[in-house]
Each structure stands twice: as C-alpha cells, then as structure tokens.
Scaffold this active site. Structure first.
Site, mmCIF file in Angstrom:
data_model
loop_
_atom_site.group_PDB
_atom_site.id
_atom_site.type_symbol
_atom_site.label_atom_id
_atom_site.label_comp_id
_atom_site.label_asym_id
_atom_site.label_seq_id
_atom_site.Cartn_x
_atom_site.Cartn_y
_atom_site.Cartn_z
ATOM 1 N N GLU A 1 3.037 -4.840 4.833
ATOM 2 C CA GLU A 1 2.552 -6.058 4.881
ATOM 3 C C GLU A 1 1.950 -6.477 3.351
ATOM 4 O OE1 GLU A 1 0.330 -6.007 9.167
ATOM 5 O OE2 GLU A 1 -0.793 -4.940 7.749
ATOM 6 N N CYS B 1 -1.631 -8.762 -2.950
ATOM 7 C CA CYS B 1 -1.828 -7.496 -2.856
ATOM 8 C C CYS B 1 -0.605 -6.813 -2.205
ATOM 9 C CB CYS B 1 -2.893 -7.100 -1.643
ATOM 10 S SG CYS B 1 -3.258 -5.312 -1.148
ATOM 11 N N CYS C 1 1.826 5.923 4.369
ATOM 12 C CA CYS C 1 1.273 6.508 3.193
ATOM 13 C C CYS C 1 1.432 8.112 3.595
ATOM 14 C CB CYS C 1 -0.087 5.880 2.754
ATOM 15 S SG CYS C 1 -0.813 6.629 1.485
ATOM 16 N N CYS D 1 -5.999 9.310 3.766
ATOM 17 C CA CYS D 1 -7.164 9.002 3.808
ATOM 18 C C CYS D 1 -8.071 8.783 4.960
ATOM 19 C CB CYS D 1 -7.768 7.980 2.716
ATOM 20 S SG CYS D 1 -7.206 8.217 1.018
ATOM 21 N N CYS E 1 -8.560 5.024 6.128
ATOM 22 C CA CYS E 1 -7.682 4.030 5.842
ATOM 23 C C CYS E 1 -6.410 3.943 7.170
ATOM 24 C CB CYS E 1 -6.836 4.264 4.474
ATOM 25 S SG CYS E 1 -5.415 3.081 4.245
ATOM 26 N N SER F 1 -3.802 0.933 -7.820
ATOM 27 C CA SER F 1 -4.728 1.551 -7.346
ATOM 28 C C SER F 1 -4.241 2.959 -7.039
ATOM 29 C CB SER F 1 -5.350 0.681 -6.167
ATOM 30 O OG SER F 1 -6.234 1.481 -5.385
ATOM 31 N N SER G 1 -9.492 5.348 -6.333
ATOM 32 C CA SER G 1 -10.011 5.153 -5.000
ATOM 33 C C SER G 1 -10.811 6.369 -5.021
ATOM 34 C CB SER G 1 -9.261 5.535 -3.783
ATOM 35 O OG SER G 1 -8.358 4.352 -3.762
ATOM 36 N N LEU G 2 -12.337 6.488 -5.193
ATOM 37 C CA LEU G 2 -13.235 7.759 -5.345
ATOM 38 C C LEU G 2 -13.704 8.185 -4.154
ATOM 39 C CD1 LEU G 2 -14.123 9.708 -7.590
ATOM 40 C CD2 LEU G 2 -16.085 8.105 -8.224
ATOM 41 N N HIS G 3 -14.705 7.218 -3.761
ATOM 42 C CA HIS G 3 -15.099 7.342 -2.373
ATOM 43 C C HIS G 3 -16.130 8.659 -2.024
ATOM 44 C CE1 HIS G 3 -12.397 4.148 -1.565
ATOM 45 N NE2 HIS G 3 -11.575 5.127 -1.677
ATOM 46 N N CYS H 1 -9.288 -4.901 3.327
ATOM 47 C CA CYS H 1 -9.187 -3.418 2.718
ATOM 48 C C CYS H 1 -9.097 -2.452 3.710
ATOM 49 C CB CYS H 1 -10.270 -3.077 1.545
ATOM 50 S SG CYS H 1 -9.965 -1.550 0.749
#
Length: 392
Positions: free
Chosen positions: A92, A105, A112, A116, A119, A198, A220-222, A346
């Site tokens: 996508e 985007c 992936c 995470c 996600c 990213s 991407s810290l989070h 997101c």
C-alpha cells in the site's frame, strides 16, 4: 529475453545501461526525463531520442508499472492505493494532501520482519523486499495519476516519506537507488529535506545512509527505556537505545536537517505517563547516554487493530505528555490522524502478504507471554505499576 525494467535504474545506472547499447550519457538523461518527469511508457513517444535508440529500447526494455488492485479515497482527501507485487503479495501507498504540500507514503517491503507490537504490517509478517523499480513505481504512478486527476502539469508530490510497509533500512540495496531517483533534478527533483526515511533503528544502516545518501531521518522510538522498547520494538534487543542515539548523533553530521525526528506511538497505560515523558527528556538531554541529541518529537495517536491488544491514549493524556516535553524545551507535535476511515493512517497499512516468517504464531506467543509477564509501566509518582493483559 526478459525486458529490463528502467524504473530499477537511477541516472548513473541508466547511463551505464545506455553505454551498453552504444549510447552516450546525454541520451540517458533524456530518457530519464521522459520516464520520471513526463511519465512516458511508450518509447515511440520519446521524440528527441534517435529512432535507432527507441528501437533498441522497444526490444530490450520497458517501464514496468505496478498493477493497481484498488484505490480508496478518504473523506479528508487522503488516497490509498493497493499495488500488486506478484506472488500473492500486495503493498500500500498513501497520498496525503495538505495546503502547503503533498506527501506520498511509500512502502519498501511486502510485509515487515521487525514485528513492532503496535503495527498492523508487522503482525502480517514478511514476504520479501521490493526492488528499486517497485519502490519507484509507487511514486511514478502516484505523481502522474494525480497530475491527470487535478489537471495540472505542475508537480503534485512535494514530499516522500519511506513510512509505508516495511523497514526501509533492511532493504538498503534497493532503497538507495530509489532515493537517488527521487532526488535527481532530472527525475523528481525533491529536496533532501523533503525525503524522509523512517527506521525502527537499524544502526549499521543508519551509518551507511549517512555516507551514501543522507536525507531526513525519522526514528521510531516509542519508549524511553530498553526493557519497554525491547517489548514494543523487538529490534531494540539487537541495537539498544544508547547505540541508536549515538548513531543519530553521527547521522546529524551529514543530515540535511539539524535535528532527528523521533516518532512515538501513544499507547494507553504503556508508554504515556508524565514520568515516561520526563525519562525522554533525560534520554536526549546533555546527560543522556549519547549526550544532547538535537531532535523533535512527533507523538502519534495509536490506530487500534484487533490483534494488537493495545489501546489509544486519550487526547487529554497525549496533550499532558506533550506539555511535559514542551516545558522541557523539546519541539513536540501531535500527528493529525489522516485517512483512518480507509485504514490509511499510521500503523494501519497491511496490504496482502504471503508471510514467510510465521508471524501470526509468533505474535500470538508474544501476547500470551505479555499476559503472564505484564509490561512494566512507570506511574506518575515514579513507582512501577503494571498494565495487566497488555500486549507500532
């Protein structure tokens, strides 16, 4: 003979290909402009190329688009396309229109492998890397389709963010030529400041990108601590926060912006307390593990999906968290959710992936372990509390 896909080539690679055909570099520049600036697919249309070259190209090469499976348009103008990349896989891409920019985007992988927990893509698992041509084809299609839609000859896409499906830095060999095509004045002519990669934190590849093609970097810290980030972003177990921040410091030496963007998905009762905001301030401050890291924080409202077991932080909690960071001197924004009515926001991009990583089983095991060993959360007063049953 399989036709060569010219979308796989940045300008230098296209020049090398033209040399193989007995042509000079300026012919590659002309061809590159036809492909990327004008969106041409038919070599017969390329009127300033010698007929002999057009004949060679027609028999040996092609501009290969990605078949469009579906298009969805949000009430806010966001557009999501689902592209067929073969083998039962689809990826996508999302176009986000704003008053002063148009952002695309772009996906870099079918699925992936990072996994995470917040996600949707990660919960699908991983099938394969996209080729350079498949990455560029998303921009090639979107730019020229949007020009036709809006009846304009002007550039519509001003910004590209490698924030779609996949971890871009785990597909490095295909990513860099795609970035160079985006940046090339004979291609899309985008500014390095307006192309963002990213990453979840693939430290060695951050260092390579700094040398090979430095663009804007978003990380991407989070989470403010390794134990929590280990649970939310599993790659942290290989590249912990200190190593990641040190890589960010090195990246800034070549970056087109003088700051790193840290993305932080706001998860109710998991990473959203005032105490955790203060830990973030300490993390990137003068006394942090890597010293002061010039940065801005982008707080992202979590977009729930059934398999995550997570909840979105309330608006008041997000604002309170942001205020702690702002009061501590950090530029902080709260991302406006766009396209959530078409699952284009997101963390929602999922596409269709023939998983080779057995992700569903692994994620189910992770959720079960989370129930038995709950994630530790820092309470506002600083003591550890637990979010029972909580599982990017």
């Amino acid at each position: 003979m399989t036709a060569v896909n010219l979308l796989d080539f940045d300008l230098d690679a296209l020049a090398a290909y033209c040399e193989q055909l007995g042509e000079k570099r300026f012919r590659a520049t002309q061809l590159f402009r036809w492909i990327h600036q004008k969106g041409a697919r038919d070599f017969a249309q390329m009127s300033d190329l010698a007929k002999s070259l057009r004949d060679k190209l027609a028999s040996r090469a092609e501009i290969r688009p990605l078949p469009v499976i579906s298009e969805h348009v949000s009430a806010d103008g966001t557009i999501k396309w689902l592209f067929d990349v073969g083998g039962g896989n689809a990826v996508e891409s999302v176009f986000i229109p704003e008053d002063d920019r148009g952002t695309l985007c772009v996906s870099s992988q079918a699925g992936c492998a990072v996994g995470c927990r917040f996600c949707s893509t990660g919960h699908q698992g991983f099938s394969r890397n996209l080729s350079t041509g498949e990455i560029v084809a998303q921009l090639w299609f979107a730019e020229h389709a949007l020009r036709a839609r809006f009846k304009t000859a002007e550039r519509v896409i001003s910004n590209v963010v490698m924030m779609g499906m996949g971890e871009p830095l785990q597909n490095y060999a295909a990513l860099v030529p795609a970035l160079r095509t985006m940046l090339d004045d004979h291609g899309y002519g985008l500014s390095r400041r307006r192309v963002t990669v990213s990453t979840s934190g693939v430290v060695p590849m951050i260092d390579r990108l700094r040398k090979d093609c430095p663009v804007a970097l978003a990380v991407s810290l989070h989470a403010p601590t390794d134990p929590l980030r280990d649970e939310l972003v599993p790659i942290n177990r290989k590249y912990p926060i200190k190593e990641l921040l040190e890589a960010c410091q090195r990246y800034l030496e070549a970056a087109p912006r003088d700051f790193i963007t840290f993305e932080y998905c706001m998860l109710d009762g998991v990473n959203d307390s005032d105490a955790q905001a203060r830990e973030l301030l300490a993390l990137v401050g003068e006394r942090g593990p890597a010293g002061r890291v010039p940065c801005k924080f982008n707080l992202i409202p979590f977009n729930p999906f059934p398999a995550s077991g997570l909840k979105r932080s309330g608006a008041a909690r997000v604002q309170a968290f942001a205020q702690v960071l702002i009061d501590g001197g950090l530029v902080t924004t709260v991302r406006k959710t766009r396209g959530d009515d078409i699952d284009a926001a997101c963390g929602q991009l999922a596409g269709e992936v023939q998983d080779r990583t057995n992700a569903a089983t692994r994620m189910a095991g992770a959720r079960q372990r989370a129930k038995m060993v709950p994630i530790a959360v820092q309470a506002p007063g600083g003591s550890d509390i637990h979010n029972e049953g909580t599982s990017r």
